[in-house]
Design a protein around this motif. Structure first.
Motif, short mmCIF file in Angstrom:
data_model
loop_
_atom_site.label_atom_id
_atom_site.label_comp_id
_atom_site.label_asym_id
_atom_site.label_seq_id
_atom_site.Cartn_x
_atom_site.Cartn_y
_atom_site.Cartn_z
N LEU A 190 -9.21 -12.93 -12.69
CA LEU A 190 -10.42 -13.51 -12.09
C LEU A 190 -10.10 -14.75 -11.27
O LEU A 190 -10.74 -15.02 -10.25
CB LEU A 190 -11.41 -13.86 -13.19
CG LEU A 190 -12.21 -12.70 -13.79
CD1 LEU A 190 -12.94 -13.16 -15.05
CD2 LEU A 190 -13.20 -12.15 -12.77
N ALA A 191 -9.09 -15.51 -11.71
CA ALA A 191 -8.74 -16.76 -11.02
C ALA A 191 -7.97 -16.50 -9.73
O ALA A 191 -7.90 -17.39 -8.87
CB ALA A 191 -7.90 -17.64 -11.94
N THR A 192 -7.39 -15.33 -9.59
CA THR A 192 -6.51 -15.07 -8.45
C THR A 192 -7.01 -13.98 -7.51
O THR A 192 -6.50 -13.85 -6.40
CB THR A 192 -5.11 -14.67 -8.93
OG1 THR A 192 -5.21 -13.53 -9.80
CG2 THR A 192 -4.45 -15.82 -9.69
N PRO A 244 -1.64 -5.47 1.31
CA PRO A 244 -2.07 -6.87 1.09
C PRO A 244 -2.31 -7.16 -0.39
O PRO A 244 -3.44 -7.13 -0.88
CB PRO A 244 -3.37 -6.95 1.91
CG PRO A 244 -3.91 -5.55 1.87
CD PRO A 244 -2.71 -4.64 1.88
N VAL A 245 -1.24 -7.45 -1.10
CA VAL A 245 -1.32 -7.71 -2.53
C VAL A 245 -1.80 -9.14 -2.78
O VAL A 245 -1.30 -10.09 -2.17
CB VAL A 245 0.07 -7.49 -3.18
CG1 VAL A 245 0.08 -7.99 -4.62
CG2 VAL A 245 0.45 -6.01 -3.12
N LYS A 246 -2.75 -9.30 -3.69
CA LYS A 246 -3.29 -10.61 -4.01
C LYS A 246 -2.65 -11.26 -5.23
O LYS A 246 -2.66 -12.48 -5.38
CB LYS A 246 -4.80 -10.51 -4.24
CG LYS A 246 -5.59 -10.19 -2.98
CD LYS A 246 -5.47 -11.32 -1.96
CE LYS A 246 -6.34 -11.04 -0.74
NZ LYS A 246 -6.22 -12.13 0.26
N ALA A 247 -2.10 -10.44 -6.12
CA ALA A 247 -1.44 -10.97 -7.32
C ALA A 247 -0.53 -9.88 -7.87
O ALA A 247 -0.70 -8.69 -7.58
CB ALA A 247 -2.45 -11.39 -8.38
N LEU A 274 7.65 -13.29 -4.03
CA LEU A 274 6.22 -13.56 -4.14
C LEU A 274 5.87 -14.91 -3.52
O LEU A 274 4.85 -15.05 -2.82
CB LEU A 274 5.79 -13.52 -5.60
CG LEU A 274 5.95 -12.18 -6.33
CD1 LEU A 274 5.57 -12.33 -7.80
CD2 LEU A 274 5.10 -11.10 -5.68
N GLY A 275 6.71 -15.91 -3.78
CA GLY A 275 6.42 -17.25 -3.28
C GLY A 275 6.38 -17.35 -1.77
O GLY A 275 5.60 -18.12 -1.21
N ILE A 279 1.92 -15.39 -3.24
CA ILE A 279 1.30 -14.43 -4.16
C ILE A 279 1.56 -14.90 -5.59
O ILE A 279 2.70 -15.07 -5.99
CB ILE A 279 1.88 -13.02 -3.95
CG1 ILE A 279 1.55 -12.51 -2.55
CG2 ILE A 279 1.34 -12.05 -5.02
CD1 ILE A 279 2.24 -11.20 -2.21
N PRO A 280 0.51 -15.11 -6.37
CA PRO A 280 0.71 -15.56 -7.76
C PRO A 280 1.26 -14.44 -8.65
O PRO A 280 0.97 -13.26 -8.44
CB PRO A 280 -0.68 -15.98 -8.21
CG PRO A 280 -1.62 -15.21 -7.34
CD PRO A 280 -0.92 -15.04 -6.02
N LEU A 281 2.04 -14.84 -9.63
CA LEU A 281 2.55 -13.93 -10.65
C LEU A 281 1.84 -14.21 -11.97
O LEU A 281 1.86 -15.34 -12.46
CB LEU A 281 4.06 -14.11 -10.84
CG LEU A 281 4.68 -13.38 -12.03
CD1 LEU A 281 4.60 -11.87 -11.83
CD2 LEU A 281 6.14 -13.82 -12.25
#
Length: 473
Positions: A190-192, A244-247, A274-275, A279-281
């Motif tokens: 939800l946060a990402t 387009p990956v968000k996380a 990712l960085g 993109i957050p992991l």
């Protein structure tokens, strides 16, 4: 031969076992090779004969070594791991996730006490310090009095956050308590992300990850994963060029269901990949404490310099699944948003279970308990692996995880493990059918087995299941 043996004497045999395991896995010793004798290894490493014998016992429990009377110790010729990642595999488009009624039926079977729970990735309660935890719970309840019956708003119980922070080498402000790791994963998503976004997952992956993605209206793109070395970074690079990956949601150490662990080098590279795209992991470290060797793997978050890793874990696999105490480690980039989401979701986590676990950790008993768990699960995983190799159809492949308590089994082509599930229940056991570990329903000829309920009493039931599979072949 040289090996650093600094550290506590208590861990010395585990260090010897870890050293020998490295020699086997690196190819210094291969299948059927004779290993150094107990006396020679004792002299070479400067440790006692008892220490070497105990190290060999650990490796026997893990299925890596076999003892031959009057001859010595040899590298075991046990089962093969499942097939490596196909480097030519093309990453397919993201898909909506639909886990369906079958998964709900599978999960409901976990409540049946008449079944041997080889399908349930949960500790056997008979092996947990439940009585001691109950005493801790009674103590903190008496000490706190009526104040124990109040809301505990985010970030949650300070005493437990301090205990977790000490073990994670972070500040308490980087810890937020949750209702188990599953809620932690949901809050991190939800946060990402927002509805309709795409999340990268390894395949096969834990069905709980897919459940969270489905619940939030997200899509999943599957990245192939090797059962030893973990997710394919080459395939991930390819995916990020096209999708387009968000996380990314990933278990980096002792993954569920394969037991794979990314090396430190691959964890560094993963963060760079990712960085570079911000993109957050979301790192699921639920099995991180349960390494079968002397030390646990590093987390990817330990190498994070961009504040892009949100680590989730809980005490469900080690100490107290029924207490539902989990946590998130995150930096300032996401923590304020996580507090808000947790507050809006359920106001906070129960205070008394958190205080009880904090009390247990403060005594130092947790470290002793985890060491026992590591030895126990290494032994059970090794014994279950051997039973699979002997009882399942010819051509079956099985992983050899270095931690955790799950096995990934690949049957010969043509099997559909979903069809065998109700037959297994009739025999008296559960297992995890392969398709529930994929957003696309892949791995029909695969299944997951969990070792905590393995014992001499439950072993014959697995053999009966193996015989059932043999009849088809």
């Amino acid at each position: 031969m040289h090996m650093a043996l600094t550290g506590t004497v208590l861990h010395r045999y585990e260090r010897v076992a870890s050293h020998l395991r490295h020699l086997i896995e690196s190819g210094t010793y291969t299948v059927a090779d004779k290993l150094p004798s107990v006396r020679s290894l004792s002299g070479q490493l400067g440790v006692s004969i008892t220490t070497v014998l105990e190290a060999y016992r650990v490796l026997e429990d893990q299925g890596l070594v076999e003892a031959r009377p009057q001859s010595g110790y040899y590298v075991s010729g046990g089962g093969l791991v499942t097939a490596r990642v196909d480097s030519n595999l093309v990453v397919e488009d993201p898909v909506d996730v639909g886990m369906g009624e079958f998964l709900m039926r599978y999960l409901r079977d976990f409540q049946r006490r008449d079944l041997v729970q080889f399908g349930c990735a949960c500790p056997n309660p008979d092996q947990l310090p439940s009585a001691r935890l109950a005493r801790c719970l009674a103590k903190v309840s008496r000490d706190l009095g009526p104040a124990g019956n109040l809301y505990d708003i985010p970030p949650g119980c300070e005493a437990l956050r301090v205990q977790i922070a000490r073990r994670s080498l972070v500040g308490p402000e980087e810890v937020m308590l949750t209702l188990g790791a599953q809620e932690a994963i949901t809050l991190c998503l939800l946060a990402t992300c927002k509805a309709g976004d795409t999340v990268a997952v390894e395949t096969p992956t834990f069905y709980g990850h897919l459940q969270a993605i489905e619940m939030l209206g997200l899509k999943a793109v599957e990245i192939p994963s090797d059962p030893v070395h973990g997710v394919s970074l080459a395939a991930l690079r390819q995916c990020l060029e096209e999708v387009p990956v968000k996380a990314m949601l990933l278990c980096t150490s002792h993954s569920n269901p394969t037991g794979a662990t990314l090396s430190d080098e691959d964890k560094h590279e993963l963060l760079e990949i990712l960085g570079s795209r911000e993109i957050p992991l979301i790192e699921d470290d639920i099995f991180g404490e349960l390494s079968h060797s002397a030390t646990r793997p590093h987390t990817a978050r330990a190498f994070d310099r961009r504040d892009l890793v949100l680590l989730v874990s809980s005490f469900s696999k080690t100490l107290a699944p029924g207490y539902r105490v989990g946590w998130i480690l995150a930096g300032p980039r996401y923590m304020a948003r996580l507090h808000q989401l947790k507050l809006f979701s359920n106001l906070g986590s129960p205070l008394l279970p958190a205080l009880a676990i904090s009390e247990f950790l403060a005594t130092g008993a947790f470290e002793h308990h985890v060491r026992q768990c590591r030895r126990q699960y290494a032994r059970q995983v090794g014994q279950m692996t051997e039973a699979v190799e002997r009882s399942f159809p010819a051509g079956t492949r099985v992983t050899r995880p270095r931690g955790g308590f799950v096995l990934w089994v690949e049957l010969p082509a043509g099997y559909d493990t979903r069809l065998y599930y109700p037959k297994a229940v009739e025999l008296g056991l559960t297992f995890g059918p392969g398709p529930i570990f994929s957003a696309r329903g892949r791995f029909r000829n695969c299944l997951r087995l969990c070792a905590p309920y393995w014992s001499p009493v439950s072993e014959p039931i697995l053999w009966k299941f193996g015989e059932l599979l043999q009849k088809r072949s």
